[in-house]
Scaffold this active site. Structure first.
Site, PDB file in Angstrom:
ATOM      1  N   THR A  43       5.447  -4.721  -2.262  1.00  0.00           N
ATOM      2  CA  THR A  43       4.821  -4.458  -3.554  1.00  0.00           C
ATOM      3  C   THR A  43       4.208  -3.063  -3.487  1.00  0.00           C
ATOM      4  O   THR A  43       3.007  -2.887  -3.597  1.00  0.00           O
ATOM      5  CB  THR A  43       3.799  -5.562  -3.882  1.00  0.00           C
ATOM      6  OG1 THR A  43       4.466  -6.821  -3.737  1.00  0.00           O
ATOM      7  CG2 THR A  43       3.290  -5.467  -5.307  1.00  0.00           C
ATOM      8  N   HIS A  44       5.071  -2.100  -3.205  1.00  0.00           N
ATOM      9  CA  HIS A  44       4.625  -0.723  -3.055  1.00  0.00           C
ATOM     10  C   HIS A  44       5.422   0.149  -4.007  1.00  0.00           C
ATOM     11  O   HIS A  44       6.119   1.064  -3.601  1.00  0.00           O
ATOM     12  CB  HIS A  44       4.784  -0.269  -1.603  1.00  0.00           C
ATOM     13  CG  HIS A  44       4.061  -1.175  -0.642  1.00  0.00           C
ATOM     14  ND1 HIS A  44       4.516  -1.460   0.616  1.00  0.00           N
ATOM     15  CD2 HIS A  44       2.915  -1.882  -0.785  1.00  0.00           C
ATOM     16  CE1 HIS A  44       3.683  -2.305   1.206  1.00  0.00           C
ATOM     17  NE2 HIS A  44       2.703  -2.578   0.379  1.00  0.00           N
ATOM     18  N   ASN A  45       5.333  -0.188  -5.285  1.00  0.00           N
ATOM     19  CA  ASN A  45       5.941   0.620  -6.329  1.00  0.00           C
ATOM     20  C   ASN A  45       4.989   1.778  -6.601  1.00  0.00           C
ATOM     21  O   ASN A  45       3.779   1.582  -6.646  1.00  0.00           O
ATOM     22  CB  ASN A  45       6.110  -0.206  -7.609  1.00  0.00           C
ATOM     23  CG  ASN A  45       6.627  -1.607  -7.321  1.00  0.00           C
ATOM     24  OD1 ASN A  45       5.867  -2.472  -6.896  1.00  0.00           O
ATOM     25  ND2 ASN A  45       7.894  -1.836  -7.535  1.00  0.00           N
TER      26      ASN A  45
ATOM     27  N   GLN B 250       9.647   1.865  -1.515  1.00  0.00           N
ATOM     28  CA  GLN B 250       9.465   2.041  -0.072  1.00  0.00           C
ATOM     29  C   GLN B 250      10.704   1.449   0.582  1.00  0.00           C
ATOM     30  O   GLN B 250      11.220   0.438   0.123  1.00  0.00           O
ATOM     31  CB  GLN B 250       8.213   1.284   0.383  1.00  0.00           C
ATOM     32  CG  GLN B 250       7.797   1.532   1.819  1.00  0.00           C
ATOM     33  CD  GLN B 250       6.555   0.720   2.182  1.00  0.00           C
ATOM     34  OE1 GLN B 250       6.320  -0.361   1.653  1.00  0.00           O
ATOM     35  NE2 GLN B 250       5.762   1.221   3.111  1.00  0.00           N
TER      36      GLN B 250
END
Lengths: 121, 591
Positions: free
Chosen positions: B517-519, B348
Site C-alpha cells: 500500500t505504497h501508492n 513500489q
C-alpha cells in the site's frame, strides 16, 4: 574466577536464606512497571484495568473494565502467589485471558513488580 | 442544499497519520480544528483487543479495516490505449478507512529517505550526466533536502517510539546500523527488536560478502516508551499480526496510540467520523478554498464546513480525487505532458524474492514483527555505481520472520502441488524450516503512468472514479533482475537444503495479489508550478490556504516504505503553517 558450581551454590544459598519480600526492590519494580503502564492506566480508554490496589483484590472486580470470560471465571484473589504465577506466565495461570503479554521470566523482577504493586494505591 | 456549519479555523480531510498530526500542531497554535473522517471512529480498547484482533480471516482476507470498494474505488488500465475497469476488490494495495487511517493496519517499517532520494534528478545528472535519464522518466527533485527535513524526521521518530540502530549519528558512521542513511541528530528512541534466527543467519552471510546488514527500523516499540505527546507505547510482544491488524499491545505506532488521546481531550478539536468529503469549495479567481462539502454517510445529508485553512490529509487517491473533482489545478495529459494533477503516479517494486529451505533449522515463524528482519541497503537508491548498468534506482534486500500467520504463510518447495494431501504434508513439513529473502525496489516516475478521472464509472456520491493508468517499464524489470542476482548470491552462500525459483517481475503489473500500500504521487512537490501541485511547504500553488499531505506529494518512489517521510513532511508543513503562514497568509513560495 570462581568455579561455576560454587557460584551456583552461593546463589542457591542466598535464595534460600533471603526473605523475598525484604529483598524486593520497589524502585526497580517501578521501572519494570512502565511496561505494564502502557496499558494499565487510569484513562477511560485504557487497554488494561487499573492496578491501583490490586494486591488483595478479587479478580475481575472493576466495574468499568470489560474483562475476558476466562478472567471472569477465574475467581482468584490477587495475593502474592497468584500474582507471581500470573506475571510469570499469564496464559498458564488464566488460560485464554486477553492480556497481550508473554510473561516475565526473572523471579527477582517478578518480586520487584509485586513489591511495587503493593505500594501502588 | 448543503447545511452550512459554523466556520472553523482549519479543517482536516481524513484523520489518519497526517490529519492527526496537523490537527494537533494547529490546535497547539490556538486554531479551532475540525477533523473529518469518511470511515467510522475506532478505539484500541474496543477494536484492537485480544482475542478478536488476531483473526487472520477477518482482517487479512475479509479486509475489515480496509476501504469498501462498493463506496469508492479506482478504475485500472495498463496503458492509455485500453479502457479501464473498476477494481471491485482491493488486492495489490489496501487503502485504509476509519479514524487512524492506513496506520491502523500498517506493519510499521519506518524509514527515512536517503539524502540522494531527496535530490533524485539533480543527483543523477551530477553523477552520470543528463543523458543517463531516459526521455520518458519524469523524475524530479524533492523541494527540500534531507538535511532540511531531518529535524522533522526526528520529531516523527519520537512520536512513534521507533526501534532501530543508528548507522550515521551526526555524520559518524556506526557499524551495525545503516551506514548509508543520512546523518541523524539522535539515536532511535528504542533499541532494535530482538532479532530472529533467520535474520541473524542472513546478516552473517551478507557481512561475510562485504555488505552492511542492519536491523529493520520499526514503529514497533521494543520496550515501553513515553512519546513526545506524553503518551505511552507498550513493548512489542512479537505476535506476528502487525500488518492488516490493529495492535493489541499499544506497541505499534499509529494515531490512536500516539496522538489522538491528546486531541480528543482538546476542546479546540472536533472529530466528525462518517463524514465523507465530496469536494472543496474553491474560489479560482481568489486562489483560495473556502471550505469543504461533506456527506454524512449515515443519513446521506450534505453539509458545508467553511474553514480558513483546508488540509487534504486523505490517502493518495482521496487527495487526487478531491483536486480533480473540485477543479483545482490542471489535470495532467501524458500526450502533451502539460498539467500537473495526477502526474508522476508511482508504486513500489515488491513481491520479489527467493525462498530458502533449511532442513536442520527451526525458525518459529509465528513470532515476529516487521522489525525482526535484517536489511541491507548496499543496492538501494544510488548507494552503488550505476555506470553502464542501464537502469536507475535499486532495492533494499532483507530477510527475517515478520508474520508467519496460519492461513497465508505456507512455504512449500518447488514442485509441490497447490492443494491436496501432498500439499498438506509439505506445508506441515516445511512451515518451521523456510525463510524468504525479499526485495523492495524503487519505482521511478514514467510519462504514461498517471491518474485522471474515469469517463464511465462513478462512486456512490455520483463523482467520477479515479482512473489509474499504470504499468512497469524497462527500468523496473532491470532493477529487479540486477538486485535479484545479489539476493541469489547471498542465498547460495547461506547454504540452504534447497531453494525456490527467484520471484521476478515479468509481464504486466497485476492488480490482484497484494504488493504494497505504497501508492505515491499525483499531487507532487516541486519548485515549479508547471511540474508540481504543491510547493516545498506542501502548499497548493493554486490555493494558498490549501495544504496537501502524504505520499501523493512524492515526486517518485524510492525503495523504502513511505510512512517515515509522510510523518516528517506533516511536521515540516505544520511548522511552516504555524511559523510563516499564520503570521502572513499568502503564498509561501513565489514561483
Amino acid at each position: 574466577m570462581m568455579h561455576p558450581s560454587i557460584v551456583g551454590a552461593a546463589a542457591l544459598l542466598l535464595a534460600l536464606s533471603a526473605n523475598p519480600a525484604a529483598a524486593a526492590d520497589v524502585e526497580h519494580g517501578k521501572v519494570l512497571y512502565q511496561t505494564c503502564a502502557a496499558c494499565h492506566t487510569e484513562r477511560p480508554d485504557a487497554l488494561g484495568p487499573s492496578l491501583k490496589g490490586v494486591v488483595g483484590r478479587q479478580s475481575a472486580a472493576l466495574e468499568d473494565f470489560r474483562y475476558s470470560n476466562p478472567m471472569r471465571r477465574a475467581n482468584l484473589v490477587w495475593d502474592e502467589n497468584n500474582l507471581r504465577a500470573y506475571i510469570q506466565d499469564p496464559q498458564a495461570k488464566v488460560k485464554g485471558n486477553r492480556m497481550p503479554y508473554g510473561g516475565l521470566t526473572d523471579a527477582k523482577d517478578v518480586d520487584d513488580i509485586i513489591a511495587y504493586l503493593k505500594v501502588l494505591k | 442544499m448543503a447545511t452550512r456549519l459554523k466556520e472553523v479555523d482549519a479543517v482536516m480531510v481524513g484523520m489518519g497519520w497526517t490529519g492527526s498530526i496537523l490537527a494537533r500542531e494547529l490546535t497547539k497554535a490556538g486554531l479551532t480544528v475540525v477533523g473529518l473522517e469518511r470511515g467510522e471512529d475506532l478505539t484500541p480498547r474496543e477494536n484492537f483487543a485480544l482475542p478478536a484482533v488476531r483473526d487472520e480471516l477477518r482482517y487479512s482476507y475479509r479486509l475489515e479495516l480496509i476501504q469498501d470498494p462498493a463506496l469508492e474505488t479506482v478504475t485500472f488500465r495498463h496503458r492509455p490505449s485500453e479502457s479501464a475497469l473498476p477494481m471491485r476488490r482491493f488486492g495489490s494495495f489496501l487503502p485504509g478507512n476509519s479514524v487512524g487511517g492506513a496506520a491502523n493496519h500498517w506493519g510499521g517499517q519506518h524509514w527515512r529517505y536517503l539524502p540522494s532520494d531527496h535530490l533524485t534528478r539533480s543527483h543523477i545528472v551530477e553523477r552520470y550526466g543528463a543523458k543517463a535519464i531516459p526521455d520518458d522518466m519524469t523524475i524530479q527533485d524533492w523541494a527540500m533536502t534531507y538535511d532540511e527535513l531531518e529535524p522533522h524526521y526526528d520529531k516523527f521518530d519520537k512520536l512513534c517510539g521507533v526501534s532501530g540502530k543508528a548507522g550515521n549519528l551526526r555524520g559518524q558512521k556506526i557499524e551495525g546500523g545503516n551506514v548509508f542513511e543520512g546523518p541523524r541528530s539522535n539515536e532511535y528512541p528504542t533499541p532494535p527488536l530482538i532479532m530472529c534466527e533467520s535474520g541473524l543467519m542472513f546478516a552473517k552471510v551478507a557481512k561475510e560478502l562485504g555488505y552492511h546488514p542492519f536491523p529493520q527500523p520499526a514503529s514497533n516499540a521494543s520496550r515501553a516508551y513515553t512519546n513526545s505527546e506524553g503518551l505511552t507505547l507498550g513493548g512489542c510482544q512479537y505476535c506476528g499480526f502487525c500488518e492488516r491488524n490493529g495492535c493489541e499491545a499499544n506497541a505499534k505506532a499509529g494515531p490512536h496510540v500516539c496522538v489522538l488521546p491528546v486531541l480528543r481531550a482538546d476542546p479546540k478539536f472536533t472529530l466528525r467520523a462518517r463524514a465523507w468529503v465530496s469536494r472543496l469549495s474553491y474560489d479560482k479567481a481568489a486562489k483560495k478554498v473556502t471550505g469543504v462539502v461533506f456527506t454524512d454517510t449515515r443519513t446521506g445529508e450534505e453539509y458545508e464546513q467553511p474553514a480558513g485553512l483546508v488540509v487534504l490529509s486523505a490517502y493518495v487517491f482521496g487527495n487526487i480525487s478531491l483536486l480533480l473533482n473540485s477543479g483545482i489545478g490542471e489535470p495532467y495529459d501524458p500526450v502533451t505532458q502539460k498539467g500537473v494533477v495526477g502526474r508522476n503516479y508511482c508504486y513500489q517494486l515488491s513481491r520479489l524474492g527467493v525462498t530458502l529451505f533449511f532442513e536442520d533449522k527451526v525458525f518459529n515463524p509465528f513470532m515476529g514483527s516487521p522489525g525482526t528482519q535484517m536489511v541491507m541497503d548496499d543496492f538501494d537508491g544510488d548507494n552503488f555505481d550505476h555506470g553502464g548498468l542501464g537502469f536507475l534506482g535499486g532495492c533494499k534486500i532483507q530477510l527475517g520472520h515478520a508474520d508467519g500467520r496460519p492461513i497465508s504463510y505456507r512455504p512449500v518447495p518447488p514442485g509441490t502441488p497447490r492443494w491436496g494431501s501432498t500439499w498438506k504434508k509439505a506445508t506441515a513439513k516445511w512451515y518451521q524450516h523456510a525463510a524468504r529473502i525479499t526485495l523492495s525496489g524503487s519505482n521511478y516516475a514514467s510519462r504514461y503512468n498517471y491518474i485522471d478521472l474515469d469517463p464511465t464509472y462513478k462512486d456512490q456520491l455520483g463523482r467520477p472514479l479515479l482512473r489509474m493508468t499504470y504499468n512497469f517499464v524497462e527500468n523496473d524489470y532491470k532493477v529487479a533482475d540486477y538486485c535479484m542476482e545479489v539476493a541469489l548470491k547471498i542465498a547460495r552462500a547461506m547454504n540452504p537444503t534447497m531453494m525456490g525459483p527467484p520471484g521476478l517481475r515479468r509481464g504486466d503489473y497485476n492488480t490482484v495479489p497484494y504488493q504494497s500500500t505504497h501508492n505515491t504521487g499525483g499531487t507532487i512537490i516541486g519548485h515549479d508550478p508547471k511540474t508540481s501541485v504543491v510547493n516545498r511547504y506542501l502548499q497548493a500553488w493554486d490555493a494558498d490556504n490549501l495544504f496537501i499531505m502524504g505520499a501523493s506529494t512524492f515526486p517518485q518512489q524510492p525503495a523504502y516504505n513511505p510512512t517515515g517521510p509522510v510523518g516528517a513532511l506533516a511536521y515540516w508543513s505544520a511548522d511552516a503553517i504555524v511559523t510563516k503562514y499564520l503570521k502572513s497568509p499568502g503564498p509561501l513560495v513565489h514561483a
